[in-house]
Design an enzyme around this catalytic site. Structure first.
Site, mmCIF file in Angstrom:
data_model
loop_
_atom_site.group_PDB
_atom_site.id
_atom_site.type_symbol
_atom_site.label_atom_id
_atom_site.label_comp_id
_atom_site.label_asym_id
_atom_site.label_seq_id
_atom_site.Cartn_x
_atom_site.Cartn_y
_atom_site.Cartn_z
ATOM 1 C CB CYS A 125 -8.739 -9.610 21.229
ATOM 2 S SG CYS A 125 -9.512 -8.639 22.513
ATOM 3 C CE1 TYR A 179 -16.495 -9.767 29.998
ATOM 4 C CE2 TYR A 179 -16.184 -12.150 30.037
ATOM 5 C CZ TYR A 179 -16.078 -10.921 30.650
ATOM 6 O OH TYR A 179 -15.559 -10.852 31.911
ATOM 7 C CB CYS A 209 -2.599 4.406 6.754
ATOM 8 S SG CYS A 209 -3.990 3.490 7.375
ATOM 9 C CG ASP A 237 -14.657 -13.371 22.350
ATOM 10 O OD1 ASP A 237 -13.511 -12.876 22.482
ATOM 11 O OD2 ASP A 237 -15.279 -13.346 21.272
ATOM 12 C CD GLU A 280 -22.164 -7.575 24.628
ATOM 13 O OE1 GLU A 280 -21.239 -8.399 24.455
ATOM 14 O OE2 GLU A 280 -21.978 -6.349 24.729
ATOM 15 C CB CYS A 284 -0.892 -0.016 1.231
ATOM 16 S SG CYS A 284 -1.864 1.473 1.389
ATOM 17 C CB CYS A 325 -1.116 -2.069 7.503
ATOM 18 S SG CYS A 325 -2.608 -2.558 6.655
HETATM 19 N N1 SAH Z 1 -18.059 -13.045 20.858
HETATM 20 C C1 SAH Z 1 -18.590 -11.773 20.456
HETATM 21 C C2 SAH Z 1 -17.627 -10.609 20.553
HETATM 22 C C3 SAH Z 1 -16.919 -10.473 21.821
HETATM 23 S S1 SAH Z 1 -16.062 -8.943 21.902
HETATM 24 C C4 SAH Z 1 -19.068 -11.836 19.029
HETATM 25 O O1 SAH Z 1 -18.669 -12.710 18.315
HETATM 26 O O2 SAH Z 1 -19.820 -10.972 18.618
HETATM 27 C C5 SAH Z 1 -16.298 -8.577 23.602
HETATM 28 C C6 SAH Z 1 -17.724 -8.219 23.972
HETATM 29 O O3 SAH Z 1 -17.776 -8.016 25.380
HETATM 30 C C7 SAH Z 1 -18.258 -6.932 23.351
HETATM 31 O O4 SAH Z 1 -19.474 -7.244 22.696
HETATM 32 C C8 SAH Z 1 -18.497 -6.003 24.544
HETATM 33 O O5 SAH Z 1 -19.628 -5.171 24.376
HETATM 34 C C9 SAH Z 1 -18.712 -6.978 25.669
HETATM 35 N N2 SAH Z 1 -18.403 -6.527 27.027
HETATM 36 C C10 SAH Z 1 -17.482 -5.636 27.432
HETATM 37 N N3 SAH Z 1 -17.430 -5.577 28.778
HETATM 38 C C11 SAH Z 1 -18.359 -6.448 29.243
HETATM 39 C C12 SAH Z 1 -18.768 -6.844 30.552
HETATM 40 N N4 SAH Z 1 -18.220 -6.318 31.637
HETATM 41 N N5 SAH Z 1 -19.722 -7.780 30.664
HETATM 42 C C13 SAH Z 1 -20.282 -8.335 29.545
HETATM 43 N N6 SAH Z 1 -19.937 -8.001 28.303
HETATM 44 C C14 SAH Z 1 -18.989 -7.066 28.132
#
Ligand code: SAH
Length: 451
Positions: free
Chosen positions: A408, A311, A77, A381, A332, A71, A80
């Site tokens: 992540c 989450y 940017c 997650d 969530e 790029c 990346c």
């Molecule tokens: N597995 C999900 C994405 C997870 S990303 C998917 O595939 O869509 C992490 C997520 O945790 C986000 O949606 C965020 O809004 C949520 N989150 C952040 N803090 C949180 C908390 N204290 N309790 C519950 N959810 C939370």
């Protein structure tokens, strides 16, 4: 050593934001635009007690992993961070990062790592893009991205991470703006009309969504713009989003459908999702499928299990698991995401998935105390900061056979795994997955079982 001194450094690693890291005289230096293995001459820009920042003045010996970035605007940017590193080297770097964190922070002597799951090609994978609209220095209407931390727009209609069709969409919008003298929005004055163009492309359906973010409720000659945009094959949804606030937040809350449906559809594995312009959706569905496929494999479901998915976002993992579990419960914090999760469950005919709005650290302990909920498998997650301790302690009390941890951020992952492994669990397997090629980010999925 002081500011403006020249140093000679071999780059050994990358920082979490993609800066090269090397040592000189026992001090660590962070140097932008370098690759692991580069030998560089650099000028010290800023000194702290134990580390400093320097700018590369000469590339003395390029790393064998150094390549020409594809790029032309990769450096300006910053999206990346590691485009100048060959993809195999990127994958090695990510795998090492996860392993090192598990060893250093998690105290696992020999982490049970599976090889990283890479992408076939680390370009064109993003299904969503948001381009700010503005003027070039010579007064043309342009689309692009913000340079570094400033809000100066660098012209770029073809981000190599995004869909090729973005360029055609942007050209269509810009030429409409030229024809009818529509002004781009100006941040300083709050004047002008078009702020951003957001696009989404369904990876498996090819459906295209265009959302025009406007400092007002309409655009001049909307009909002509719609006619031009609908000539693009795959166009499925055109919306006008109103944002009249002086804010960095891109989207406003009010929306008007200009043409087509208010959503597009896409699939991850066998699960179908309805995505509106305001809803969250994974930006790399192909790798998401591999990541969640791994999570499903680790969950080891037979159809008899009760699973909690903490989450859960819009329920992507929950619905993936619901295909093979007796019952899945998702938690969530964002109410709109839970609405999407419920709609997606219904759309796919799942009757064994239930969703709760709230903080995982409140909902889980509360439900355990008052209702005595149980789980055979718990999947988490969390965002980068990882799990709150009360989530971990409640999980331990619930005694699921297996815990699947999707992360992540491998540093907070390692911290949380250490805690779980000091309290009755054993780390069985770990698999990094590359969802964001050319960036420093890496996802990891881990399996823990009860000892
Ligand atoms: N597995 C999900 C994405 C997870 S990303 C998917 O595939 O869509 C992490 C997520 O945790 C986000 O949606 C965020 O809004 C949520 N989150 C952040 N803090 C949180 C908390 N204290 N309790 C519950 N959810 C939370």
């Amino acid at each position: 050593m002081q500011k403006d001194d020249l140093i000679r450094v071999t780059i050994e690693d990358l920082s979490s934001d993609g800066l090269g890291v090397g040592h000189s005289d026992g001090m660590a230096f962070f140097i932008k635009d370098t690759v692991i293995g580069d030998e560089v001459e650099a000028k010290i820009m800023k000194m702290k007690k134990t580390y400093g920042y320097a700018r590369m003045t000469k590339l003395l010996v390029p790393s064998p992993d150094r390549i020409e970035a594809c790029c032309p605007v990769a450096r300006q940017c910053g999206g990346c961070q590691i485009q100048s590193m060959s993809y195999p080297a990127q994958l090695r770097f990510k795998e090492n990062k996860v392993r090192n964190n598990l060893m250093r922070i998690g105290k696992f002597e020999n982490p049970p790592m599976e090889p990283i799951i890479g992408m076939d090609t680390p370009f064109r994978y993003r299904n969503k893009a948001q381009f700010p609209i503005g003027y070039s220095r010579d007064g043309r209407r342009i689309a692009g991205f913000y340079a570094g931390r400033t809000h100066a727009i660098i012209e770029c209609e073809d981000c190599l991470l995004g869909a090729e069709v973005n360029q055609e969409i942007l050209e269509t919008v810009l030429s409409h703006m030229e024809q009818f003298q529509i002004e781009p929005y100006e941040e300083q004055t709050g004047k002008g009309l078009l702020r951003h163009v957001m696009t989404r492309v369904g990876h498996s359906t090819g459906e295209i969504m265009v959302c025009l973010i406007v400092n007002g409720t309409k655009l001049p000659h909307e009909e002509a713009l719609i006619t031009a945009l609908t000539r693009i094959p795959g166009m499925a949804s055109i919306t006008l989003n109103t944002n009249t606030e002086k804010t960095n937040v891109i989207m406003g809350r009010k929306q008007r459908l200009l043409w087509g449906r208010p959503y597009i559809e896409d699939t991850i594995g066998a699960v179908r999702f309805r995505i509106s312009s305001l809803s969250f959706f994974q930006v790399n569905p192909l790798q998401t499928e591999k990541l969640y496929g791994k999570a499903l494999e680790y969950a080891g479901l037979t159809g008899e299990e009760t699973v909690w998915d903490l989450y859960c976002g819009i329920g992507t993992i929950s619905l993936f698991l619901a295909q093979r579990a007796k019952k899945v419960c998702g938690v969530e914090i964002v109410p709109a995401a839970i609405e999407d999760a419920r709609k997606n469950a219904a759309l796919n005919g799942f009757t064994n998935a239930e969703f709760f709005v709230g903080k995982a650290e409140e909902v889980l302990p509360e439900k355990y105390k008052t209702e005595g909920i149980t789980a055979d498998v718990i999947v988490v997650d969390p965002p980068r900061k990882g799990c709150e301790e009360s989530v971990l302690t409640t999980m331990i009390q619930m005694q699921p056979k297996r815990i699947v941890y999707v992360s992540c951020d491998s540093a907070t992952l390692a911290r949380d795994l250490k805690y779980l492994c000091e309290n009755g669990y054993a780390l069985q397997k770990c698999c990094p997955v590359d969802m964001f090629g050319n960036s420093v980010h890496v996802e990891t999925v881990c399996l823990l079982s009860r000892k």
